[in-house]
Design an enzyme around this catalytic site. Structure first.
Site, short mmCIF file in Angstrom:
data_model
loop_
_atom_site.label_atom_id
_atom_site.label_comp_id
_atom_site.label_asym_id
_atom_site.label_seq_id
_atom_site.Cartn_x
_atom_site.Cartn_y
_atom_site.Cartn_z
N GLY A 98 0.84 -1.21 0.00
CA GLY A 98 0.00 0.00 0.00
C GLY A 98 0.87 1.25 0.00
O GLY A 98 1.88 1.30 0.68
N ARG A 141 -5.87 -2.76 9.33
CA ARG A 141 -6.48 -4.08 9.27
C ARG A 141 -6.12 -4.93 10.49
O ARG A 141 -6.95 -5.54 11.10
CB ARG A 141 -5.99 -4.79 8.01
CG ARG A 141 -7.06 -5.55 7.29
CD ARG A 141 -6.57 -6.14 6.00
NE ARG A 141 -5.35 -5.52 5.49
CZ ARG A 141 -5.00 -5.55 4.22
NH1 ARG A 141 -5.77 -6.11 3.34
NH2 ARG A 141 -3.86 -5.01 3.83
N ASP A 200 2.26 -0.81 11.45
CA ASP A 200 2.10 -2.20 11.91
C ASP A 200 3.37 -3.03 11.71
O ASP A 200 3.29 -4.25 11.59
CB ASP A 200 0.92 -2.86 11.18
CG ASP A 200 1.15 -2.94 9.67
OD1 ASP A 200 2.07 -2.29 9.16
OD2 ASP A 200 0.38 -3.67 9.00
N ASP A 247 5.99 -5.33 5.95
CA ASP A 247 6.79 -6.54 6.19
C ASP A 247 6.66 -7.58 5.08
O ASP A 247 7.58 -8.37 4.87
CB ASP A 247 6.58 -7.13 7.59
CG ASP A 247 5.12 -7.24 7.98
OD1 ASP A 247 4.27 -7.12 7.07
OD2 ASP A 247 4.85 -7.45 9.17
N THR A 249 4.31 2.41 5.49
CA THR A 249 2.88 2.02 5.50
C THR A 249 2.16 2.92 6.50
O THR A 249 2.72 3.23 7.56
CB THR A 249 2.67 0.54 5.89
OG1 THR A 249 1.31 0.36 6.32
CG2 THR A 249 3.58 0.07 7.01
N ASP A 291 -0.17 2.19 8.39
CA ASP A 291 -0.73 1.46 9.54
C ASP A 291 0.12 1.46 10.81
O ASP A 291 -0.36 1.16 11.88
CB ASP A 291 -0.98 0.00 9.16
CG ASP A 291 -2.17 -0.15 8.23
OD1 ASP A 291 -2.77 0.86 7.86
OD2 ASP A 291 -2.50 -1.31 7.89
N ARG A 320 0.90 -4.71 -5.49
CA ARG A 320 1.04 -5.97 -4.78
C ARG A 320 1.28 -7.00 -5.89
O ARG A 320 0.45 -7.13 -6.78
CB ARG A 320 -0.20 -6.27 -3.96
CG ARG A 320 -0.39 -5.21 -2.86
CD ARG A 320 -1.29 -5.67 -1.76
NE ARG A 320 -1.24 -4.74 -0.64
CZ ARG A 320 -2.05 -3.67 -0.51
NH1 ARG A 320 -2.95 -3.41 -1.43
NH2 ARG A 320 -1.94 -2.88 0.53
P1 ADP Z 1 3.26 -4.87 2.75
O1 ADP Z 1 4.61 -4.76 2.16
O2 ADP Z 1 2.60 -3.56 2.96
O3 ADP Z 1 3.23 -5.78 3.98
P2 ADP Z 1 2.09 -7.02 1.17
O4 ADP Z 1 2.06 -8.03 2.28
O5 ADP Z 1 0.92 -6.94 0.26
O6 ADP Z 1 2.30 -5.54 1.67
O7 ADP Z 1 3.40 -7.33 0.32
C1 ADP Z 1 3.79 -6.51 -0.75
C2 ADP Z 1 4.45 -7.32 -1.81
O8 ADP Z 1 5.65 -7.92 -1.30
C3 ADP Z 1 3.66 -8.50 -2.33
O9 ADP Z 1 2.69 -8.14 -3.25
C4 ADP Z 1 4.75 -9.33 -2.96
O10 ADP Z 1 5.16 -8.76 -4.18
C5 ADP Z 1 5.88 -9.16 -1.95
N1 ADP Z 1 5.86 -10.25 -0.97
C6 ADP Z 1 5.07 -10.39 0.12
N2 ADP Z 1 5.33 -11.55 0.78
C7 ADP Z 1 6.30 -12.16 0.08
C8 ADP Z 1 7.01 -13.39 0.24
N3 ADP Z 1 6.78 -14.24 1.25
N4 ADP Z 1 7.96 -13.70 -0.69
C9 ADP Z 1 8.21 -12.88 -1.72
N5 ADP Z 1 7.59 -11.70 -1.92
C10 ADP Z 1 6.65 -11.33 -1.04
O1 F6P Z 2 -1.69 -1.33 4.81
C1 F6P Z 2 -2.27 -0.10 4.55
C2 F6P Z 2 -3.73 -0.25 4.24
O2 F6P Z 2 -4.24 1.03 3.94
C3 F6P Z 2 -4.59 -0.89 5.34
O3 F6P Z 2 -4.90 -0.02 6.39
C4 F6P Z 2 -5.76 -1.36 4.54
O4 F6P Z 2 -6.37 -2.44 5.17
C5 F6P Z 2 -5.16 -1.77 3.25
O5 F6P Z 2 -3.94 -1.07 3.12
C6 F6P Z 2 -6.02 -1.49 2.06
O6 F6P Z 2 -5.34 -1.89 0.93
P1 F6P Z 2 -5.78 -1.65 -0.58
O7 F6P Z 2 -7.06 -0.94 -0.61
O8 F6P Z 2 -4.66 -0.88 -1.19
O9 F6P Z 2 -5.85 -3.02 -1.16
#
Ligand code: ADP
Ligand code: F6P
Length: 328
Positions: A13, A179, A137, A105, A133, A135, A74
């Protein structure tokens, strides 16, 4: 010695302040004699070979912009090892040996996987995570880029909602983002004098934690109420109906949503993002990889990526207790 090439991407995000982090990475890298690339749309850019070389002017006038100049995404495919190897091979071909990943993360897991894939190919990519982010978090860091801006946006919105709730003697229930994390709800709730704050980290009982609190404040003469609810708790429309039915006061639900993700970053987000982006490049320059830049006790420092990803978030129960004590 050959010139070092590094790249920066934003993933997950978006968050206000990501541009300030990108700017800091680009300018610090160039200042250290590095070639710097911007990767578009998170890990997608590595799979689709969609990157641009950055210069000092390519990040001019972005520090105050919301969103991310590099776009974000993502990228589910990146969770597959074959794609991580493909990305590592592309980096090898481009001579990229350091990558700064600004995201949450999940994005850090991607960075760790990329470094591992590079090792398999016999090369080395120093991957550094920067927490970005709204959040807040990310367990390993007490602060994430975008949190301050998002909270201030939520604050302004709830203040506006309070004006109309007050005029009509209503109860307004406002859902803010988060979330798995109630930090935006907790801090916005405190700052707007919410009668009740519901967060995913604290179990709640609707009668005890919402209805009784409204009744108690009604007894002291208050006739309008704000309830702040984190997205991870949800159910604001049902809660509004329940309050109307149970207490016979008008209630309205508002979901703030993505308004919290946009907007010009606050001073705090711009400064912290600049510090974190600088630190990330400094680590690469020192030959360090597999690290996450974090804030600990107000200072910018770094942690091993495995250690960072193992940490568990600790919710600020003391702050929650304060909120519950003074919002009456
Ligand atoms: P955030 O980085 O905010 O936690 P996501 O969990 O959606 O958001 O992860 C962002 C992107 O990081 C994913 O769409 C993917 O491209 C990559 N990613 C997440 N988890 C993994 C993983 N276990 N291995 C490889 N890439 C990952
Ligand atoms: O992680 C940031 C955040 O805005 C959360 O608070 C929310 O749950 C989520 O992303 C929404 O993600 P999107 O609408 O981009 O899929």
């Amino acid at each position: 010695m050959s010139q070092k090439s590094i790249a920066v991407l934003t993933s997950g995000g978006d968050a206000p302040g990501m541009n300030a982090a990108v700017r800091a990475v680009v300018r610090t890298g160039i200042n250290r004699g590095m070639r710097v690339y911007g990767i578009h749309r998170g890990y997608n850019g590595l799979l689709k070979e969609d990157i641009e070389e950055m210069d000092l002017r390519s990040v001019s006038d972005i520090i105050g912009n919301g969103g991310t100049k590099l776009y974000t995404a993502r990228c589910k495919e990146f969770e597959l090892e074959e794609n991580q190897l493909k990305a590592a091979k592309y980096c090898q071909e481009m001579g990229i040996n350091g990558i700064v990943v600004v995201g949450g993360d999940g994005s850090f897991r991607g960075a760790r996987a990329l470094a591992k894939a590079a090792k398999k190919l016999g090369s080395d990519i120093q991957c550094i995570g920067v927490p970005g982010t709204i959040d807040n978090d990310i367990a390993c860091s007490e602060y994430t880029i975008g949190f301050d801006t998002a909270m201030n946006t939520a604050l302004e919105m709830v203040d506006r909602i309070r004006d109309t709730a007050q005029s009509h003697d209503r109860c307004s229930i406002v859902e803010v983002m988060g979330r798995r994390c109630g930090d935006i709800a907790l801090q916005t709730g405190i700052a707007t004098g919410a009668t009740a704050i519901l967060v995913p980290e604290v179990e709640y009982d609707i009668e005890r934690d919402v209805i009784a609190r409204i009744i108690n404040t009604q007894k002291t003469g208050k006739q309008h109420f704000i309830i702040v609810v984190a997205e991870g708790v949800g159910g604001v429309r049902d809660l509004a109906k329940y309050i109307e039915h149970r207490l016979r006061i008008e209630a309205r639900a508002t979901i703030l949503g993505h308004v919290q993700r946009g907007g010009s970053p606050t001073l705090r987000d711009r400064v912290v993002a600049s510090q974190m982006g600088y630190k990330a490049v400094d680590l690469i320059d020192k030959g360090m990889g597999n690290r996450v830049v974090v804030m600990q006790n107000g200072k910018i420092t770094d942690l091993d990526i495995d250690e960072a990803l193992e940490k568990e978030r600790v919710f600020d129960k003391e702050l929650y207790k304060i909120a519950m004590t003074i919002s009456i």
